[in-house]
Design a protein around this motif. Structure first.
Motif, short mmCIF file in Angstrom:
data_model
loop_
_atom_site.label_atom_id
_atom_site.label_comp_id
_atom_site.label_asym_id
_atom_site.label_seq_id
_atom_site.Cartn_x
_atom_site.Cartn_y
_atom_site.Cartn_z
N ALA A 266 7.76 5.38 7.41
CA ALA A 266 8.97 6.07 7.84
C ALA A 266 10.19 5.50 7.12
O ALA A 266 11.03 6.25 6.60
CB ALA A 266 9.14 5.97 9.35
N LEU A 267 10.28 4.18 7.06
CA LEU A 267 11.40 3.55 6.35
C LEU A 267 11.36 3.87 4.86
O LEU A 267 12.39 4.14 4.24
CB LEU A 267 11.37 2.03 6.58
CG LEU A 267 11.64 1.58 8.01
CD1 LEU A 267 11.38 0.08 8.16
CD2 LEU A 267 13.04 1.95 8.45
N PHE A 268 10.18 3.85 4.27
CA PHE A 268 9.98 4.17 2.86
C PHE A 268 10.42 5.60 2.56
O PHE A 268 11.14 5.86 1.60
CB PHE A 268 8.51 3.97 2.51
CG PHE A 268 8.16 4.32 1.09
CD1 PHE A 268 8.28 3.37 0.08
CD2 PHE A 268 7.69 5.58 0.77
CE1 PHE A 268 7.94 3.69 -1.23
CE2 PHE A 268 7.36 5.91 -0.54
CZ PHE A 268 7.49 4.96 -1.54
N ALA A 269 9.99 6.53 3.40
CA ALA A 269 10.33 7.94 3.19
C ALA A 269 11.83 8.17 3.28
O ALA A 269 12.39 8.95 2.51
CB ALA A 269 9.59 8.82 4.20
N ILE A 270 12.47 7.49 4.19
CA ILE A 270 13.91 7.65 4.37
C ILE A 270 14.69 6.98 3.23
O ILE A 270 15.54 7.60 2.59
CB ILE A 270 14.36 7.08 5.73
CG1 ILE A 270 13.77 7.90 6.88
CG2 ILE A 270 15.88 7.02 5.83
CD1 ILE A 270 13.85 7.23 8.23
N PHE A 271 14.40 5.70 2.99
CA PHE A 271 15.23 4.92 2.08
C PHE A 271 14.80 5.00 0.61
O PHE A 271 15.64 4.86 -0.28
CB PHE A 271 15.31 3.47 2.54
CG PHE A 271 16.01 3.32 3.85
CD1 PHE A 271 17.38 3.54 3.96
CD2 PHE A 271 15.30 2.99 4.99
CE1 PHE A 271 18.03 3.43 5.16
CE2 PHE A 271 15.95 2.86 6.21
CZ PHE A 271 17.31 3.09 6.30
N TYR A 272 13.53 5.21 0.32
CA TYR A 272 13.07 5.28 -1.07
C TYR A 272 12.98 6.72 -1.56
O TYR A 272 13.43 7.04 -2.65
CB TYR A 272 11.73 4.57 -1.21
CG TYR A 272 11.23 4.49 -2.63
CD1 TYR A 272 11.75 3.56 -3.52
CD2 TYR A 272 10.23 5.35 -3.09
CE1 TYR A 272 11.28 3.48 -4.83
CE2 TYR A 272 9.76 5.28 -4.39
CZ TYR A 272 10.29 4.34 -5.26
OH TYR A 272 9.84 4.28 -6.56
N LEU A 273 12.38 7.59 -0.74
CA LEU A 273 12.21 8.98 -1.15
C LEU A 273 13.38 9.86 -0.75
O LEU A 273 13.49 11.00 -1.21
CB LEU A 273 10.91 9.55 -0.56
CG LEU A 273 9.62 8.90 -1.05
CD1 LEU A 273 8.42 9.49 -0.34
CD2 LEU A 273 9.47 9.04 -2.57
N MET B 262 0.82 -1.21 0.00
CA MET B 262 0.00 0.00 0.00
C MET B 262 0.86 1.26 0.00
O MET B 262 0.50 2.25 -0.64
CB MET B 262 -0.95 0.00 1.21
CG MET B 262 -2.17 0.82 0.97
SD MET B 262 -3.08 0.12 -0.42
CE MET B 262 -4.14 1.46 -0.81
N THR B 263 1.96 1.23 0.70
CA THR B 263 2.85 2.40 0.70
C THR B 263 3.38 2.67 -0.70
O THR B 263 3.40 3.82 -1.15
CB THR B 263 3.99 2.20 1.72
OG1 THR B 263 3.42 2.02 3.02
CG2 THR B 263 4.93 3.38 1.74
N PHE B 264 3.77 1.61 -1.40
CA PHE B 264 4.21 1.80 -2.79
C PHE B 264 3.06 2.25 -3.68
O PHE B 264 3.24 3.09 -4.57
CB PHE B 264 4.87 0.54 -3.34
CG PHE B 264 6.34 0.48 -3.03
CD1 PHE B 264 7.26 1.15 -3.82
CD2 PHE B 264 6.80 -0.24 -1.93
CE1 PHE B 264 8.62 1.10 -3.53
CE2 PHE B 264 8.15 -0.29 -1.63
CZ PHE B 264 9.07 0.38 -2.44
N ALA B 265 1.86 1.73 -3.42
CA ALA B 265 0.70 2.13 -4.23
C ALA B 265 0.40 3.61 -4.05
O ALA B 265 0.09 4.32 -5.02
CB ALA B 265 -0.52 1.29 -3.86
N TRP B 266 0.47 4.10 -2.83
CA TRP B 266 0.10 5.48 -2.55
C TRP B 266 1.22 6.48 -2.81
O TRP B 266 0.96 7.62 -3.17
CB TRP B 266 -0.37 5.61 -1.11
CG TRP B 266 -1.74 5.09 -0.85
CD1 TRP B 266 -2.55 4.41 -1.71
CD2 TRP B 266 -2.47 5.21 0.36
NE1 TRP B 266 -3.73 4.09 -1.09
CE2 TRP B 266 -3.71 4.57 0.18
CE3 TRP B 266 -2.19 5.78 1.59
CZ2 TRP B 266 -4.67 4.49 1.18
CZ3 TRP B 266 -3.15 5.70 2.59
CH2 TRP B 266 -4.38 5.06 2.38
N TYR B 267 2.47 6.08 -2.54
CA TYR B 267 3.56 7.05 -2.56
C TYR B 267 4.69 6.72 -3.53
O TYR B 267 5.55 7.57 -3.77
CB TYR B 267 4.15 7.21 -1.15
CG TYR B 267 3.13 7.64 -0.14
CD1 TYR B 267 2.70 8.96 -0.08
CD2 TYR B 267 2.56 6.72 0.73
CE1 TYR B 267 1.74 9.36 0.83
CE2 TYR B 267 1.59 7.11 1.66
CZ TYR B 267 1.20 8.42 1.69
OH TYR B 267 0.25 8.82 2.59
#
Length: 125
Positions: free
Chosen positions: A90-97, A28-33
């Protein structure tokens, strides 16, 4: 609490919902962001791709809640989902974005964790 609350839940019934919710929140995090890294892609394209990703998220989240409801209350399941969601994000925002994690985030997540504590600790007498 649900009427079907298990007297002695198995390890699988305790942890399967949590593992499924972690996996569903990654989808869902990848779907939304996830599309934020592709600002030049047409909006209709990212919406369709997001729907496709969310389809798989539902195949994980719905069973997680079905399995977990015999062990956890609905409020506990939702709380677990929200804590997982914020952690994954939080992990997505740091490591992906590539965004910074600040003291404001730590304090905000700390207050949310405090709220989660009260959901699981209650009722207050």
């Amino acid at each position: 609490m649900p009427a079907t609350l298990a007297a002695t839940p198995s390890l699988a019934s305790l942890f399967a919902p949590i593992l499924l919710l972690i996996a569903s929140n990654v989808f869902m995090t990848f779907a939304w962001y996830g599309h934020l890294k592709f600002p030049a892609t047409a909006l209709w394209t990212v919406v369709l791709v997001s729907w496709g990703i969310a389809f798989f998220e539902y195949w994980l989240a719905v069973p997680a809640n079905r399995i977990g409801y015999g062990v956890y209350s609905a409020a506990e399941l939702k709380t677990i989902q929200e804590v997982i969601s914020l952690s994954v994000f939080a992990l997505f925002a740091i490591f992906y974005l590539g965004e910074k994690f600040t003291l404001n985030h730590v304090l905000g997540f700390g207050f949310i964790a405090l709220g989660a504590f009260f959901i699981f600790k209650g009722p207050i007498k």
